[in-house]
Each structure stands twice: as C-alpha cells, then as structure tokens.
Design a protein around this motif. Structure first.
Motif, mmCIF file in Angstrom:
data_model
loop_
_atom_site.group_PDB
_atom_site.id
_atom_site.type_symbol
_atom_site.label_atom_id
_atom_site.label_comp_id
_atom_site.label_asym_id
_atom_site.label_seq_id
_atom_site.Cartn_x
_atom_site.Cartn_y
_atom_site.Cartn_z
ATOM 1 N N HIS A 418 4.825 3.466 -5.558
ATOM 2 C CA HIS A 418 5.913 4.162 -4.874
ATOM 3 C C HIS A 418 5.786 4.069 -3.349
ATOM 4 C CE1 HIS A 418 7.420 6.926 -8.208
ATOM 5 N NE2 HIS A 418 8.504 6.533 -7.574
ATOM 6 N N HIS A 419 6.783 3.570 -2.683
ATOM 7 C CA HIS A 419 6.794 3.593 -1.218
ATOM 8 C C HIS A 419 8.191 3.972 -0.735
ATOM 9 C CE1 HIS A 419 2.844 1.717 -0.907
ATOM 10 N NE2 HIS A 419 3.247 0.714 -1.658
ATOM 11 N N PRO A 420 8.361 5.124 -0.102
ATOM 12 C CA PRO A 420 9.649 5.448 0.513
ATOM 13 C C PRO A 420 9.768 4.735 1.862
ATOM 14 C CG PRO A 420 8.163 7.359 0.600
ATOM 15 C CD PRO A 420 7.401 6.236 -0.037
ATOM 16 N N CYS A 474 6.524 2.777 5.685
ATOM 17 C CA CYS A 474 6.503 3.648 4.519
ATOM 18 C C CYS A 474 6.412 5.085 5.008
ATOM 19 C CB CYS A 474 5.298 3.322 3.641
ATOM 20 S SG CYS A 474 5.212 4.432 2.212
ATOM 21 N N ASN A 476 5.424 7.616 3.022
ATOM 22 C CA ASN A 476 4.247 8.326 2.542
ATOM 23 C C ASN A 476 3.378 8.385 3.796
ATOM 24 O OD1 ASN A 476 1.420 8.503 1.790
ATOM 25 N ND2 ASN A 476 2.092 8.260 -0.339
ATOM 26 N N HIS A 479 0.108 6.543 3.847
ATOM 27 C CA HIS A 479 0.299 5.082 3.860
ATOM 28 C C HIS A 479 0.673 4.608 5.273
ATOM 29 C CE1 HIS A 479 1.422 4.865 -0.731
ATOM 30 N NE2 HIS A 479 0.308 5.533 -0.507
ATOM 31 N N MET A 484 0.880 0.907 7.011
ATOM 32 C CA MET A 484 2.145 0.441 6.423
ATOM 33 C C MET A 484 3.334 0.728 7.358
ATOM 34 S SD MET A 484 3.355 0.807 2.499
ATOM 35 C CE MET A 484 2.481 -0.553 1.736
HETATM 36 CU CU CU Z 1 3.794 3.840 0.877
#
Ligand code: CU
Ligand code: C2O
Length: 491
Positions: A418-420, A474, A476, A479, A484
């Motif tokens: 999962h990456h928003p 991302c 998160n 992350h 990221m």
């Molecule tokens: Cu992420």
C-alpha cells in the motif's frame, strides 16, 4: 540492529505491528468531539510550540502544536483571496510547513530542506547547527494564493527525514477554502458542517506519545525497525485530537469533512446503527473539491492524507439513536472511530443537489504529451532499508522529473505494498486502477491516490499554476521519511 539483508529478505508489510499504549484507555464514545479554533483573514500568525494537553482523560501528554492545540487551528479562507501565514518556531527542532493540496508558488510550498529554525537556537553556546539551514529564520511567512477550487486542505510538517515523527507529535491542522458557487448549493453548514481529522496514536507509560526511536541518521535501534519501516500504527483512534469521541447531533443532514491524518493507518469507514443497520455515506467531494454529482457509498476506504466530503443524514434515524463510525479494516479497539448521538428532531433546509459542480477539469488521454512510469517499492537505501520511487531514494539535489508548465501527462504508478501517492501543486483524475475502470471512491479531482499492493494506477493531470521545484511522494509518513519522495521541476 537487524542487518539490512534480513530486513530486505522479508516481503515488506504494508503497515507494521500496532504500538500498544501503556496507560489506561478510556471507553469509546464518552469524550466530546472537540472542534479546533478557527482562524481567518489575510494575515495569520501561528506560533509552533510545545504544550501539555489532556488527550486521554487524566493523562498529561506533551505535544508539538500549531498555536497550542492539536489539531492546529482550522484556517478558513475564500477562493482567490490570498492568505499569508507567519509561522514562528518555538519548538526544539527545525520545522517546515506544507499546505497539502494547496496550489502554492514553490517558495511557499514548504520544500523539505527549507527550514524554519527554532527560536531557541539563537542563544550562544547552544551548539546546534544545521548546515542546510543557512537561509532559514525563526519566523517564516508562507503566502497561499488559494486560487483553486473550494475544498478542505490540510497543513502539516514536511521536514526532510523527520516528517513522520513531527506529524505524530501534533503538527497538523485543517484549512478550508470556500467559494460562492459552493455556498449557493444549500449544503449543510454552520454547526452541521464538521471537519474531522482522524489520526491514530499510542501513549507511553509517562503519557507521552509513543514512537519508535530513531537517531538522526535514520539508523533504527534494535527491535523498532519493523514497525518503523512498515509505517507506525497506534492503538488509539483520535478524531480532532480526542479518543473515540462522541458528538450530539440534530436529526438532520450533516456535512462531514473527513481527513485521514494518520501516518500509516488506512481506514474503511462505515456508519452503523446499534442494530447493525448501515447508513449511506453520500460523497459530495474529493481531495480537490466537489464532485460533479454525488456518489453513494456503503463504506469508504480512506488512505493517509486523503479527504472525503460526505453527507450523513441523521434525519433518517429515530431520536435517541447512536450512529457509530467504524473502521471495517480495524481490529480490536482500532475498529471504533467515533459516534454521533441523535438527540433532537430538527428542521432541515439543506439539500444534496444532483449536480454539485460544473467546473471540474477533464483532461482527455489524447491531450497527454507523455506517459511516465513510476514504481513505488522497497529497496536498499545506504546500508539499510528504504522505500524507493523508480529505484531511487529521495535526493534534494536531483531532479527526477522535468515538465513544462501547461503540459498534460499520464502517470502510471505501480506499488509493491500500500502506498498513498501524493503530488504537490496539482489535482489529478484517476484514469484506471488495476487495468480497469477506477473505483467509485476514485471519483473527482484528487491529490492523493491509494495504490494497493501489486496494483497499477493511471492518473492524468495538467501541470499548471506555477513554475518551480515541487515534490511527489508516498504519504505513508514513515515511507516518505525513508526515501519515497521525488523532485518534480516545472519549467
Ligand atoms: Cu508508501
Ligand atoms: Cu501532505 Cu508533501 O504532503
């Protein structure tokens, strides 16, 4: 600590183990829902400072705040009316302010190395110097033109490598942009419009917010790598800074402006009566403003940083009912979010128009000048574990994408877990998800899109507004701090 090889050999989890609070937790639906103070006007001052607050009844908690409260003050503005926010940093660490979803010139967008220094660092002999801080000051004015669609934005810390712990400690607030066309719709307003910032936290034995400790070089201490790498989850769900709160409502429609300000927790929200019946969540808006037409949901998934503008009609249930907002994906106490108790019958002059907005930008695939591919995956960063975009961790001095002002592009995003994914400056439309049509909750103009494990999502946008250096990353927050993030240069 764990070797990076060991960390990399396991398939990275989407989210980590839940941190357990070491203090007694209150029962759900007892603490009243707080509403943050509201600030408006062309010039606003916010002092970032440490306070002690009672989030859990009887438990003092040290917080880093915007203006003394968590969430910080809700800023209310009008479309096209610029607002200057002067932030003074009285915290013990440098900060950076970013208005998430704002169409903001680059110099006020809160680049991660563009620091506001702590006022306390000016004293001789303190001995703390950050080489990146040469151009920074203890008070910094950010100017937001807000020449954009009416919606709910949010502001939060964005310092390089330290965004996640800073947001966790309290540096987040909401910012509502209004306009006349939205006001003409007769949507629920006044006390029937509620900004709701959902965020999970965990509390240590001394009442402080528990967070895996890391040192300044991002080397994890033994035993804390895993939750930090995956993203930090708490066992207490806060709404507007209160644990599992309750709010008394009229038997009428309410407009809920929901933000997931959690570092890493995803929710799948439902409105449930005590007899198990579910109420419709009527979505009227997305991250970047009103939809063209309402979309009815039985449950609404919300990833970190996403916002949903939703109408919930308490007029359809008897007075005395309790409507719980629950997270279908949550387990244990993290399943409950908050509750509404319907306490009186009331007249309701609001409505949900069939057409909400006719100014949604629509970009055709044929307009796109280029298609770019980005992978969001775990990988090696230095000697440890990182989260990478296109195989690379964030580097402030490397330009990852260059585009021209006004160009329309399609981006294909693919994720391992999962990456928003959030783009600064622009809103976008979701064109496809997993090779199929977008999901119902992908509707409208977004600035954050939830990539699910293994899934590829296509988005389309026009890079307009301002030239300069922006980011995509991302959301998160762990992350993001672990690499990221990437630079987007608009020329
Ligand atoms: Cu992420
Ligand atoms: Cu909500 Cu770059 O951030």
């Amino acid at each position: 600590g764990l070797s990076s090889a060991a960390a990399l050999s396991r398939r990275p989890a989407s989210t980590g183990a839940v941190l357990r609070s070491a203090v007694p937790l209150p029962p759900a639906f007892q603490v009243p829902l707080p509403l943050p103070p509201v600030l408006s006007g062309a010039e606003i001052e916010i002092v970032q400072r440490e306070v002690t607050a009672e989030i859990l009844p009887g438990v003092p908690t040290r917080l880093w705040t915007y203006g003394g409260t968590f969430p910080g003050p809700t800023i209310e503005s009008r479309r096209g009316h610029a607002v200057t926010v002067a932030h003074r940093n009285e915290l013990p660490v440098p900060t950076v302010v970013h208005l998430h979803g704002g169409r903001t010139p680059a110099e006020s967008d809160g680049y991660p190395t563009d620091l506001v220094l702590p006022a306390g660092w000016g004293h001789a002999g303190h001995g703390m110097h950050d080489p990146r801080a040469v151009t920074s000051e203890v008070t910094r004015s950010y100017t937001f033109p807000l020449d954009q669609r009416a919606t709910m934005l949010w502001y939060h810390d964005h310092r390089m490598d330290f965004t996640a712990p800073a947001i966790w400690r309290g540096l987040a607030g909401m910012h509502i942009v209004r306009d006349a066309s939205e006001e003409s719709l007769e949507l629920p307003s006044g006390v029937r419009e509620l900004p709701l910032m959902i965020a999970d936290r965990a509390f240590a034995a001394d009442g402080s917010l528990a967070y895996p400790s890391i040192d300044t070089t991002l080397q994890m201490h033994p035993g804390v790598q895993e939750p930090y790498i995956a993203g930090v989850l708490g066992d207490v769900i806060l709404v507007n800074g209160a644990p599992w709160p309750v709010h008394e409502v009229d038997g009428a429609r309410y407009r809920l402006r929901i933000l997931n300000a959690s570092n890493a927790r995803h929710y799948d929200l439902e409105a449930v009566l005590d007899d198990g019946r579910r109420l419709d969540l009527v979505q009227i808006g997305a991250d970047q403003g009103l939809l063209r037409a309402p979309v009815i949901h039985r449950n609404l998934p919300i990833a970190p940083a996403e916002r949903y503008d939703v109408i919930l009609d308490f007029g359809q249930v008897p007075v005395g009912s309790r409507v719980r907002i629950v997270n279908r994906m949550g387990s244990g106490r993290a399943r409950d979010v908050m509750a509404f108790s319907v306490v009186r019958k009331a007249a309701d002059g609001s409505r949900i128009p069939e057409v909400l907005s006719d100014d949604l930008p629509v970009w055709q695939q044929s307009e796109a000048l280029r298609v770019r591919d980005f992978s969001f995956r775990a990988g090696r960063m230095g000697n440890g574990h990182g989260w990478l975009i296109g195989g690379q961790p964030f580097a402030p001095d490397r330009t990852d994408v260059t585009t021209r002002l006004g160009d329309v592009e399609i981006w294909r995003l693919v994720a391992d877990v999962h990456h928003p994914v959030h783009l600064h400056l622009v809103g976008f439309q979701v064109l496809s998800r997993g090779g199929r049509a977008p999901l119902p909750h992908d509707a409208g103009l977004k600035d954050t899109v939830s990539l699910r494990p293994g899934e590829s999502v296509e988005i389309i946008t026009r890079f307009d507004g301002y030239r300069g250096r922006y980011l995509f990353h991302c959301h998160n927050a762990e992350h993001e701090d672990m690499g990221m993030m990437a630079n987007l240069e608009i020329t």
